[in-house]
Design an enzyme around this catalytic site. Sequence first.
Site, PDB file in Angstrom:
ATOM      1  N   LYS A 169       0.847  -1.193   0.000  1.00 21.72           N
ATOM      2  CA  LYS A 169       0.000   0.000   0.000  1.00 21.72           C
ATOM      3  C   LYS A 169       0.878   1.237   0.000  1.00 21.72           C
ATOM      4  O   LYS A 169       1.930   1.255   0.654  1.00 21.72           O
ATOM      5  CB  LYS A 169      -0.865   0.017   1.256  1.00 21.72           C
ATOM      6  CG  LYS A 169      -1.845  -1.126   1.322  1.00 21.72           C
ATOM      7  CD  LYS A 169      -3.069  -0.792   0.521  1.00 21.72           C
ATOM      8  CE  LYS A 169      -4.122  -1.860   0.696  1.00 21.72           C
ATOM      9  NZ  LYS A 169      -5.313  -1.566  -0.083  1.00 21.72           N
ATOM     10  N   LYS A 268     -13.791  -7.881  -6.388  1.00 17.62           N
ATOM     11  CA  LYS A 268     -14.239  -8.181  -5.020  1.00 17.62           C
ATOM     12  C   LYS A 268     -15.724  -8.479  -5.075  1.00 17.62           C
ATOM     13  O   LYS A 268     -16.514  -7.654  -5.527  1.00 17.62           O
ATOM     14  CB  LYS A 268     -13.964  -6.990  -4.102  1.00 17.62           C
ATOM     15  CG  LYS A 268     -12.484  -6.728  -3.904  1.00 17.62           C
ATOM     16  CD  LYS A 268     -12.221  -5.605  -2.932  1.00 17.62           C
ATOM     17  CE  LYS A 268     -10.712  -5.339  -2.861  1.00 17.62           C
ATOM     18  NZ  LYS A 268     -10.400  -4.096  -2.133  1.00 17.62           N
TER      19      LYS A 268
HETATM   20  O1  OSB Z   1      -7.629  -1.774  -1.649  1.00 17.41           O
HETATM   21  O2  OSB Z   1      -7.522  -3.868  -1.967  1.00 17.41           O
HETATM   22  C1  OSB Z   1      -7.751  -2.919  -1.234  1.00 17.41           C
HETATM   23  C2  OSB Z   1      -8.407  -4.112   2.333  1.00 17.41           C
HETATM   24  C3  OSB Z   1      -9.488  -3.335   2.641  1.00 17.41           C
HETATM   25  C4  OSB Z   1      -9.973  -2.439   1.729  1.00 17.41           C
HETATM   26  C5  OSB Z   1      -9.370  -2.302   0.491  1.00 17.41           C
HETATM   27  C6  OSB Z   1      -8.281  -3.097   0.160  1.00 17.41           C
HETATM   28  C7  OSB Z   1      -7.775  -3.991   1.107  1.00 17.41           C
HETATM   29  C8  OSB Z   1      -6.599  -4.816   0.915  1.00 17.41           C
HETATM   30  C9  OSB Z   1      -6.444  -6.026   1.813  1.00 17.41           C
HETATM   31  O3  OSB Z   1      -5.724  -4.547   0.141  1.00 17.41           O
HETATM   32  C10 OSB Z   1      -6.621  -7.319   1.139  1.00 17.41           C
HETATM   33  C11 OSB Z   1      -6.839  -8.441   2.135  1.00 17.41           C
HETATM   34  O4  OSB Z   1      -7.983  -8.671   2.538  1.00 17.41           O
HETATM   35  O5  OSB Z   1      -5.861  -9.079   2.523  1.00 17.41           O
HETATM   36 MG    MG Z   2      -7.157  -1.912  -3.668  1.00 17.76          MG
END
Ligand code: OSB
Ligand code: MG
Length: 372
Positions: A169, A268
């Site tokens: 991130k 998702k």
């Molecule tokens: O941006 O993909 C994302 C988790 C919460 C909200 C958005 C994101 C994410 C993650 C985590 O990147 C992924 C996971 O569940 O391990």
């Molecule tokens: Mg993402």
Amino acid sequence: MKIIEMHLLPVKLQLKNTFVSNHETVSRREVSIIGLKNDTGIWGYGELEAFSTPYYTPETQRSARLIIKETLGPLLKNVQINQPEEITNIFSEIAGNQMAKAAIETAVWDLFAKIQKKSLAVLIAQKIHTKSRRNVPVGISIGAKSSFAELKNAVISANYQGYQRIKIKVTSVEELNLIKKILQVFPDSTFMIDANSSFSLKIASKLAEITAPNLVMIEQPLRTTDFVDHSILQARITTRLCLDENIFSLDDVRTAYTLKSAQAINLKLARVGGIANALAIINFCWEHGLLVWCGGMLEAGIGRATNLAVASLLGLDFPGDISASSRYYSKDVITSEFMLARGMLSVPLGLGIGVTLTPKYQQALQDTTSFL
Ligand code: OSB
Ligand code: MG
């Protein structure tokens, strides 16, 4: 089949490690477990994945629970359901509210798989005319880190555990510079970057510079809902762009494809309203040469099992954001654990999602009054 009871149980879980993204810092994750009982006494389970706050998407746990109880649930009362895909059509008169819809819709898929005495993974694979894999290669998403040492340690740990792809991130240009160094220090690891909408076209040249053989894509660098600037950026950089926050529907994927806003889609289930929509998106991506892979949103056990069923599809090969249970919560809602073996998670073989709520959560769910 008819659904005769619907139950909703809010649960609060403690994340082992605080997760930092551009939207928010999550240490306590609130989800809701949804339980549907059909007219032959079989239960199906789903998870409501909205966050407590409306930063990542407009829905929240509270808003979605309200929509589920007041609007979506009643649409299924006394309705004969013959196929799980019918739910998406019934819900289509309601605008938005994808995560509320997905919570019910995924539970209905679990129910149908159980009725047909097969795993959800097998049912889904049959629907899309492919096979389901027993073991699924997976990756990890590392929260934003502000120091090089912290980031390096997180990458070493991910590699040690065997994750097949590491997503990092990023919330600022300073962090982007740290990642640039990481790409050089770990030439044999596969990386991607997720900016969660933290940048603008002003830093397009910075993003163009960061290209590296081990950087496979940059996820959602620009503003949520913006397809045009992503298209301009994709034309200027060689690294593949991936959209996450922009994608709520197949229409959004078609827009991204037509405008060339991205070459990959983070899929998702919750964000696109459930499994039927996800399968339509997968089909579109496969037909049009877009890379599609299974994302995650810090799911608890029910949500992770559902994701894994989709991620098991042969052809959905890029390692998704579905990590081992040990990476998330000190106490999860299910009795079993997803464990990493050679960079893979194995798909539960039992009926439906193949996982069971702990007795405590099962009892608490049944003790709620049905809102149907
Ligand atoms: O941006 O993909 C994302 C988790 C919460 C909200 C958005 C994101 C994410 C993650 C985590 O990147 C992924 C996971 O569940 O391990
Ligand atoms: Mg993402």
